[in-house]
Design an enzyme around this catalytic site. Structure first.
Site, PDB file in Angstrom:
ATOM      1  N   ASN A  77     -13.954   2.471  17.754  1.00  0.00           N
ATOM      2  CA  ASN A  77     -13.032   3.373  18.435  1.00  0.00           C
ATOM      3  C   ASN A  77     -11.665   2.720  18.337  1.00  0.00           C
ATOM      4  OD1 ASN A  77     -13.225   5.888  20.377  1.00  0.00           O
ATOM      5  ND2 ASN A  77     -11.664   4.538  21.233  1.00  0.00           N
ATOM      6  N   SER A  78     -10.719   3.401  17.696  1.00  0.00           N
ATOM      7  CA  SER A  78      -9.435   2.777  17.365  1.00  0.00           C
ATOM      8  C   SER A  78      -8.597   2.493  18.603  1.00  0.00           C
ATOM      9  CB  SER A  78      -8.643   3.678  16.420  1.00  0.00           C
ATOM     10  OG  SER A  78      -9.330   3.857  15.206  1.00  0.00           O
ATOM     11  N   MET A  79      -7.642   1.591  18.443  1.00  0.00           N
ATOM     12  CA  MET A  79      -6.713   1.244  19.510  1.00  0.00           C
ATOM     13  C   MET A  79      -5.963   2.490  19.960  1.00  0.00           C
ATOM     14  SD  MET A  79      -3.863  -1.783  19.429  1.00  0.00           S
ATOM     15  CE  MET A  79      -2.859  -1.024  18.148  1.00  0.00           C
TER      16      MET A  79
END
Length: 351
Positions: free
Chosen positions: A62-64
Site C-alpha cells: 500500500n503506497s505512501m
C-alpha cells in the site's frame, strides 16, 4: 478497510522495510503504521514468502499516502472521466478513484489473482465496486477503452504502448518511470494524437517494478570470469567522487545518458566503499573507490565500454546544464519507442 493484518512498514524517503507489525499481536503499533505517511509492504516474493521476517523482494504494497495523493493530483480527474489503473494492490487507490468518479468509471488490472481477490473484498467492505480484472497490466484492458486517464501504481522502464493506444486523445497517462541504472520519477504524459504521448516528470518516486519488466541482473562472477581482481582492468584515477553520483536525481540523470548499465556498492568500515558499474551484457565493468576526505579516487575499467568514463560524461553534461531537476526532463512515447529530453521535446534521445 484496505490494510491486511500483517504488514512491514517502510520509510518515507527510501525503499527499506522494518520488522513485521501484526494487528493481532500489537494493534496499537499496527494502527500507528497504517495512519503514518509511509509505504506498507503487504507481500514478499510474489506470495512465496512465509514467516515473520523480511522476504527477498517486496512484491506488493500500500503506497505512501502522500505519493498516492500527489499522483492523483497529477492525474487531474474530472467529472465523467474514465480511469484505467495498472496494479490494484490493496484496492485503496482504486477505491479513492471510484469514490470520486463512480464505480462504473474505474477499471483496475492486477496480475496476481490472490491480490485481486483480496482487493475486491476490501472494496466491497468499503461499499465500492470498481471493476477489478486479473490480467497482464502491460496490455491494459480493452473492454473499457478508450480511457481519459491511465495511472500505474508500479514502475516501468518502458511505457507499454497499449496504455497510450487505449487512452483517448487529450487524455493523461501517469506512471512511475525509471532507468536500468537507477533513480525514478513520475511521468505525466498527455496523449497528443497520432498515437503519441508526451510530457514532463513531476516528482521523484520509488515503486515496485511491473512484474514483466523486472531487472534480472547477472551475478558478479559473470564479469571477472574467474580471474582475480583487477582481472584485465586498466587502472586510473578520477577527481569525481563516487558519492556525488549516488543521489536519486544523479542516478536518474546518469541512467538517461548511460544505457544498459547498473551499479552496486561494496561497503567497508569508516564510510569507504567501492562503487561497481556493470554493463548489462556482462562485457564491461568498472570500479571506483570512495574514501571519505580524498580528492582523487582510484578507478579500474574493463571491457569495450569504459563505464566510469560514461558516468563522468553524463555527470559533466548534467553540471553544464545547471543540474536540472526531475521537472525539466520529459518523456515522449510513440509506437516507434520512447525518447527522453531536457526542456525541449524536439531535442530528444532514445532510451
Amino acid at each position: 478497510m484496505f490494510i491486511p493484518e500483517r504488514i512491514w512498514p517502510g520509510i518515507a524517503d527510501g525503499t527499506r522495510q522494518k520488522a513485521l507489525v501484526s494487528r493481532d499481536e500489537d494493534p496499537g503499533a499496527w494502527r500507528a503504521a497504517v495512519y503514518s505517511d509511509i509505504p506498507l509492504t503487504t507481500q514478499w516474493d510474489d506470495g512465496q514468502h512465509r514467516g515473520d521476517g523480511l522476504g527477498t523482494q517486496p512484491t506488493s504494497s500500500n503506497s505512501m499516502p502522500r505519493m498516492v495523493f500527489a499522483m492523483l493530483a497529477d492525474l487531474g480527474v474530472r467529472d465523467g472521466d474514465r480511469v484505467l489503473e495498472i496494479g490494484t494492490g490493496t484496492g485503496w487507490n482504486a477505491g479513492l478513484l471510484a469514490h470520486r468518479l463512480g464505480d462504473a468509471n474505474v477499471v483496475s488490472v492486477e496480475y496476481d489473482p490472490d491480490i485481486a481477490r483480496t482487493a475486491r473484498e476490501n472494496l466491497r467492505r468499503a461499499r465500492l465496486s470498481p471493476l477489478v480484472v486479473v490480467g497482464d497490466g502491460r496490455l491494459g484492458h480493452a473492454g473499457g477503452a478508450p480511457y481519459t486517464r491511465t495511472i500505474a501504481t508500479c514502475s516501468v522502464g518502458e511505457v507499454p504502448y497499449s496504455w497510450i493506444r487505449r487512452t483517448a486523445d487529450g487524455g493523461m497517462v501517469v506512471a512511475p518511470w525509471g532507468t536500468t541504472y537507477g533513480g525514478e520519477a513520475i511521468a505525466r504524459l498527455t496523449v497528443v494524437g497520432g498515437g503519441v504521448a508526451s510530457g514532463t516528470f513531476t516528482r521523484p518516486s520509488a515503486f515496485m517494478r511491473l512484474r514483466q519488466q523486472r531487472t534480472h541482473r547477472p551475478p558478479f562472477e559473470a564479469y571477472l570470469r574467474g580471474k582475480p581482481w583487477p582481472a584485465d582492468g586498466e587502472r586510473g584515477t578520477t577527481s569525481l567522487s563516487p558519492a556525488e553520483t549516488g543521489s536519486w536525481l544523479a542516478q536518474f540523470v546518469i541512467g538517461l545518458r548511460v544505457p544498459a548499465a547498473f551499479w552496486r556498492a561494496e561497503r567497508y568500515e569508516g564510510g569507504a566503499y567501492t562503487l561497481w558499474l556493470y554493463g548489462a551484457d556482462t562485457a564491461s565493468w568498472a570500479s571506483a573507490d570512495h574514501v571519505p576526505g580524498d580528492t582523487e579516487f582510484e578507478v579500474v575499467q574493463c571491457g569495450p565500454r569504459r563505464l566510469w568514463d560514461e558516468v563522468e560524461r553524463a555527470y559533466g553534461w548534467w553540471e553544464r546544464h545547471d543540474r536540472p531537476g526531475f521537472e525539466r526532463f520529459g518523456l515522449t512515447v510513440s509506437e516507434a519507442g520512447q525518447r527522453v529530453w531536457l526542456d525541449d521535446p524536439g531535442d530528444s534521445w532514445a532510451v
